[in-house]
Design an enzyme around this catalytic site. Sequence first.
Site, PDB file in Angstrom:
ATOM      1  N   ASP A   1     -32.637  17.468  16.034  1.00  0.00           N
ATOM      2  CA  ASP A   1     -33.633  18.428  16.591  1.00  0.00           C
ATOM      3  C   ASP A   1     -34.204  19.314  17.165  1.00  0.00           C
ATOM      4  O   ASP A   1     -33.036  19.679  15.730  1.00  0.00           O
ATOM      5  CB  ASP A   1     -32.532  17.880  17.838  1.00  0.00           C
ATOM      6  CG  ASP A   1     -33.850  17.974  19.110  1.00  0.00           C
ATOM      7  OD1 ASP A   1     -33.921  16.672  20.469  1.00  0.00           O
ATOM      8  OD2 ASP A   1     -33.980  18.871  19.405  1.00  0.00           O
ATOM      9  N   ILE A   2     -34.782  19.430  16.855  1.00  0.00           N
ATOM     10  CA  ILE A   2     -35.955  20.426  16.101  1.00  0.00           C
ATOM     11  C   ILE A   2     -35.797  21.749  17.497  1.00  0.00           C
ATOM     12  O   ILE A   2     -36.049  22.668  16.630  1.00  0.00           O
ATOM     13  CB  ILE A   2     -37.148  20.545  16.951  1.00  0.00           C
ATOM     14  CG1 ILE A   2     -38.315  21.394  16.020  1.00  0.00           C
ATOM     15  CG2 ILE A   2     -38.004  20.214  18.131  1.00  0.00           C
ATOM     16  CD1 ILE A   2     -39.887  20.763  15.408  1.00  0.00           C
TER      17      ILE A   2
ATOM     18  N   ASN B   1     -31.313   9.673  27.788  1.00  0.00           N
ATOM     19  CA  ASN B   1     -32.441  10.376  29.018  1.00  0.00           C
ATOM     20  C   ASN B   1     -33.584   9.414  29.263  1.00  0.00           C
ATOM     21  O   ASN B   1     -34.628   9.014  28.060  1.00  0.00           O
ATOM     22  CB  ASN B   1     -32.787  12.024  28.850  1.00  0.00           C
ATOM     23  CG  ASN B   1     -31.769  12.805  28.488  1.00  0.00           C
ATOM     24  OD1 ASN B   1     -30.893  12.672  28.935  1.00  0.00           O
ATOM     25  ND2 ASN B   1     -31.982  13.615  27.217  1.00  0.00           N
TER      26      ASN B   1
ATOM     27  N   GLY C   1     -34.662  13.326  32.448  1.00  0.00           N
ATOM     28  CA  GLY C   1     -35.059  14.225  31.846  1.00  0.00           C
ATOM     29  C   GLY C   1     -35.403  13.821  30.270  1.00  0.00           C
ATOM     30  O   GLY C   1     -36.043  15.053  29.103  1.00  0.00           O
ATOM     31  N   GLN C   2     -36.070  12.918  29.927  1.00  0.00           N
ATOM     32  CA  GLN C   2     -37.022  12.657  29.362  1.00  0.00           C
ATOM     33  C   GLN C   2     -38.845  12.945  28.592  1.00  0.00           C
ATOM     34  O   GLN C   2     -38.840  12.915  29.796  1.00  0.00           O
ATOM     35  CB  GLN C   2     -37.106  10.871  28.895  1.00  0.00           C
ATOM     36  CG  GLN C   2     -38.208  10.706  27.596  1.00  0.00           C
ATOM     37  CD  GLN C   2     -38.011   8.951  27.530  1.00  0.00           C
ATOM     38  OE1 GLN C   2     -37.995   8.122  28.615  1.00  0.00           O
ATOM     39  NE2 GLN C   2     -38.679   8.096  26.604  1.00  0.00           N
TER      40      GLN C   2
ATOM     41  N   HIS D   1     -34.495   6.977  22.155  1.00  0.00           N
ATOM     42  CA  HIS D   1     -34.214   7.681  21.500  1.00  0.00           C
ATOM     43  C   HIS D   1     -33.059   8.347  21.793  1.00  0.00           C
ATOM     44  O   HIS D   1     -32.570   8.251  23.304  1.00  0.00           O
ATOM     45  CB  HIS D   1     -34.656   8.950  20.557  1.00  0.00           C
ATOM     46  CG  HIS D   1     -34.803   9.979  21.450  1.00  0.00           C
ATOM     47  ND1 HIS D   1     -36.111   9.402  22.994  1.00  0.00           N
ATOM     48  CD2 HIS D   1     -34.694  11.248  22.450  1.00  0.00           C
ATOM     49  CE1 HIS D   1     -36.458  10.318  23.385  1.00  0.00           C
ATOM     50  NE2 HIS D   1     -35.311  11.270  23.448  1.00  0.00           N
TER      51      HIS D   1
HETATM   52  P1  5GP Z   1     -35.186  13.971  25.469  1.00  0.00           P
HETATM   53  O1  5GP Z   1     -36.208  14.525  26.198  1.00  0.00           O
HETATM   54  O2  5GP Z   1     -37.286  12.933  25.522  1.00  0.00           O
HETATM   55  O3  5GP Z   1     -33.960  13.329  26.053  1.00  0.00           O
HETATM   56  O4  5GP Z   1     -35.653  14.125  23.505  1.00  0.00           O
HETATM   57  C1  5GP Z   1     -36.573  14.496  23.226  1.00  0.00           C
HETATM   58  C2  5GP Z   1     -36.247  15.302  21.952  1.00  0.00           C
HETATM   59  O5  5GP Z   1     -37.010  15.667  20.889  1.00  0.00           O
HETATM   60  C3  5GP Z   1     -35.756  17.205  22.612  1.00  0.00           C
HETATM   61  O6  5GP Z   1     -34.404  17.098  22.317  1.00  0.00           O
HETATM   62  C4  5GP Z   1     -36.886  18.223  21.701  1.00  0.00           C
HETATM   63  O7  5GP Z   1     -36.337  19.120  21.297  1.00  0.00           O
HETATM   64  C5  5GP Z   1     -36.987  16.330  20.011  1.00  0.00           C
HETATM   65  N1  5GP Z   1     -38.565  17.138  20.026  1.00  0.00           N
HETATM   66  C6  5GP Z   1     -39.436  16.884  19.952  1.00  0.00           C
HETATM   67  N2  5GP Z   1     -40.773  16.749  19.115  1.00  0.00           N
HETATM   68  C7  5GP Z   1     -39.798  17.300  18.321  1.00  0.00           C
HETATM   69  C8  5GP Z   1     -40.382  17.187  16.529  1.00  0.00           C
HETATM   70  O8  5GP Z   1     -41.155  17.668  16.081  1.00  0.00           O
HETATM   71  N3  5GP Z   1     -38.688  17.694  15.629  1.00  0.00           N
HETATM   72  C9  5GP Z   1     -38.068  17.049  16.008  1.00  0.00           C
HETATM   73  N4  5GP Z   1     -37.296  16.880  14.579  1.00  0.00           N
HETATM   74  N5  5GP Z   1     -37.140  16.612  17.310  1.00  0.00           N
HETATM   75  C10 5GP Z   1     -38.288  17.110  18.222  1.00  0.00           C
END
Ligand code: 5GP
Length: 117
Positions: A29-30, A90, A96-97, A103
């Site tokens: 995760d980034i 999420n 919180g998505q 994913h």
């Molecule tokens: P969500 O909030 O949808 O459950 O998770 C999305 C996740 O994707 C977040 O934890 C966010 O930090 C990660 N993320 C968003 N953009 C990127 C990206 O460009 N590269 C990577 N490796 N992770 C990302």
Amino acid sequence: MDCLFCKIASGSIPVKRVYEDEHVIAFPDIHPQAPTHILLIPKRHFGSLAQTSVEDAGLLGHLLAAAAEVARQQQVAPGDGGGGYRLVVNTGEDGGQTVEHLHVHLLGGRHMGWPPG
Ligand code: 5GP
Ligand code: ZN
């Protein structure tokens, strides 16, 4: 399709692939929320878990089994040098998505509180 994780899956946006098989890729995760924070995604696009059905059980099971594999590889699995981990999916706004491609978050390397925020 204009989807960030589809672009990562296709390779048009490069990431460090810590795991890959026919159906799934995993990458850090980034914005890590724990010492180990890996995302696992299906190569096939689903907007979220809410867009899956029992017909997708094979792929969803595969995603979970791959998460267990990556947890062992990352040494966060209990009994494999780690203390355990948490998987998070999420789903939707209240869930919180923020990225609309299914994913699984694999979080480990620290104790996880409960209930989650
Ligand atoms: P969500 O909030 O949808 O459950 O998770 C999305 C996740 O994707 C977040 O934890 C966010 O930090 C990660 N993320 C968003 N953009 C990127 C990206 O460009 N590269 C990577 N490796 N992770 C990302
Ligand atoms: Zn996608």
